[in-house]
Design an enzyme around this catalytic site. Structure first.
Site, PDB file in Angstrom:
ATOM      1  CE  LYS A   1      -8.815   4.328   3.546  1.00 15.92           C
ATOM      2  NZ  LYS A   1      -7.715   5.310   3.688  1.00 15.92           N
TER       3      LYS A   1
ATOM      4  NE  ARG B   1      -4.702  16.087   8.479  1.00 12.33           N
ATOM      5  CZ  ARG B   1      -4.391  14.970   9.111  1.00 12.33           C
ATOM      6  NH1 ARG B   1      -4.290  14.972  10.432  1.00 12.33           N
ATOM      7  NH2 ARG B   1      -4.163  13.857   8.447  1.00 12.33           N
TER       8      ARG B   1
ATOM      9  CB  THR C   1      -7.310   0.522  11.314  1.00 14.24           C
ATOM     10  OG1 THR C   1      -7.756   1.008  10.051  1.00 14.24           O
ATOM     11  CG2 THR C   1      -6.887   1.703  12.181  1.00 14.24           C
TER      12      THR C   1
ATOM     13  NE  ARG D   1      -3.197   2.377   3.132  1.00  9.97           N
ATOM     14  CZ  ARG D   1      -2.878   3.075   4.228  1.00  9.97           C
ATOM     15  NH1 ARG D   1      -1.894   2.646   5.035  1.00  9.97           N
ATOM     16  NH2 ARG D   1      -3.525   4.173   4.535  1.00  9.97           N
TER      17      ARG D   1
END
Length: 478
Positions: free
Chosen positions: A220, A74, A281, A33
């Protein structure tokens, strides 16, 4: 016992040499990845080249997955370094505040719609939920909050909203540029972060095609909306070629207690819809610093394998950790350990369900027949696109599935499929009369079968034609 579950490893500084990449591939990685959230274009191009060289050295088909960053929401930056928030403190997030002047009372935000998306009572989760803020009110561009869970807070930490619902688009301007980079690299899979609907997947596919990229698209699953709306989830899965159970942001949005049930749901729906599924994850997070995983991490990997996932993924463990090779080896052992359990190899398929294509019916029938006939040691699918072995891999079986293909891109893509091994095979040298003998000779040359074994072979009447698989036959190895 050959491992059936595939390993995806994120690559980065920890394996930034040809020697380390060779070791990584040799340890058992099936897919690498490239995380476009980190590193330069030149970094990714160089790493991809090292992957291709390492794969060739090991005579192994290894796919490359390019992972788009997506809309990372963010906070901005603090003027004098990190702060610490205590429970009960008041703290503001302000879209219009100076992006470099954050302090103990307020910090800027890089997502302009955050104020519009927020309402009193909302819970905003910062830094993967380590800090939780409850929205008190919204005044123009400023969101006034009360600290519910305190802790340290530093520059550029991510923001999620509990329950989801932030309206940021899945594909950003950066993603569009990274799709062009992915095309230059020639990635085999392209992952779309934070898709909201099937339309995001269609757009990513369109942009990829415009860039000359024919990669399979990975959705995802990391928004709460998809976890809550099963019809919407099915639409996104159906629009994709593969899905990733992205448990980081998804867990933040829906809560840790809900994540395991949702993981099982996503895997179950992906298999039912004939799509590839990756579980990702923090699978072996402790191995960023430690040479051995915890028993809980081994159990986590094994649980995903028992659920039927095609692949399990390493993130920082292999990209930036101290023990990238050991992490791959530990994950491989955990997969094989789980695969030894009978329920991972039991034949399960809804034989009463509809089948719309002849080649799909042949694929399902082949696995069913091979599983129930004594002496069958291998299933072989002659394939141009990899679709037949994909269908085969949706049925649980302990038998190896070999995808014989002349297409290098197909060989790499099927390296993600559970239980499927790619074998390079030139159909141009075959006729119907000598086909089975050539296939068996290739299997014997790789010590995959021996005299007395039975091989099941699927093919089409027109060799090399796409979507024409319409026959299966049994052959005894002499």
């Amino acid at each position: 016992m050959a491992r059936r579950t595939k390993i995806v490893a994120t690559i980065g500084p920890a394996v930034d040499s040809q020697e380390m990449m060779d070791r990584l591939i040799g340890a058992g990685v099936n897919v690498v990845r490239l995380n476009f959230s980190h590193g330069s274009a030149e970094d990714h191009l160089q790493r991809a080249q090292m992957v291709r060289e390492a794969a060739a050295k090991h005579a192994k088909s290894v796919a490359i997955l390019g992972d788009l960053q997506g809309p990372k929401i963010r906070i901005s930056r603090f003027a004098n370094g990190p702060i610490k928030l205590e429970v009960g403190d008041t703290f503001a997030l302000d879209v219009d505040f100076d992006k470099d002047a954050g302090n103990q009372d307020v910090v800027g935000v890089d997502y302009e719609q955050l104020a519009e998306d927020s309402a009193p009572g909302d819970h905003l989760l910062l830094d993967d939920g380590r800090v939780v803020l409850e929205v008190v009110d919204v005044q123009g561009s400023r969101i006034n909050t009360k600290v519910v869970i305190g802790g340290p807070l530093s520059n550029n930490k991510g923001i999620n909203r509990k329950g989801g619902g932030l309206s940021a688009p899945a594909l950003t301007a950066k993603d569009e540029e990274d799709i062009k980079l992915a095309a230059k690299i020639g990635v085999d899979y392209l992952a779309v972060s934070f898709p909201r609907s099937a339309d995001d997947i269609y757009l990513a596919r369109q942009l990829a095609q415009q860039a000359g990229l024919k990669a399979h698209i990975v959705a995802k699953i990391e928004r709460a909306e998809l976890a809550d709306d099963h019809a919407l989830l099915d639409e996104v899965i159906s629009a994709s070629d593969a899905v990733m159970v992205a448990r980081g942001d998804l867990g933040v949005e829906i809560g840790d207690a809900a994540i395991i049930g949702v993981q099982k749901l996503i895997i179950r729906r992906a298999i039912a819809l004939n799509k590839v599924v990756i579980t990702a994850t923090q699978m072996m997070e402790s191995m960023i610093e430690a040479p051995m995983p915890t028993r809980a991490e081994v159990s986590d990997v094994a649980n995903a394998v028992l659920d039927g996932t095609d692949a399990v993924m390493l993130s920082a463990e292999s990209a930036a950790g101290k023990y990238p090779i050991e992490a791959v080896e530990s994950m491989a052992r955990a997969c094989v350990g789980a695969e030894r359990q009978p329920l991972t190899s039991a034949h399960k398929y809804d034989l009463d369900g509809p089948v719309s294509r002849t080649d799909e019916a042949i694929a399902i029938s082949a696995v069913f027949a091979a599983t129930h006939l004594d002496g069958v040691k291998a299933i072989v699918a002659l394939t141009e696109t990899g679709t037949t072995p994909l269908w085969m891999s949706r049925v649980r079986t302990s038998l190896p599935i070999y995808a014989f293909s002349r297409s290098e891109s197909t060989q790499r893509r099927v390296s993600m499929y559970r239980g499927v091994k790619a074998i390079s095979f030139n159909l141009a040298e075959c006729s119907h009369d000598n086909l089975a003998n050539r296939v068996i000779a290739e299997l014997k040359s790789q010590a995959l079968v021996e005299s007395g074994d039975i091989v099941l072979l699927t093919r089409g009447d027109e060799l090399g034609a796409v979507g024409r698989t319409n026959a299966l036959s049994f052959h005894k190895v002499q």
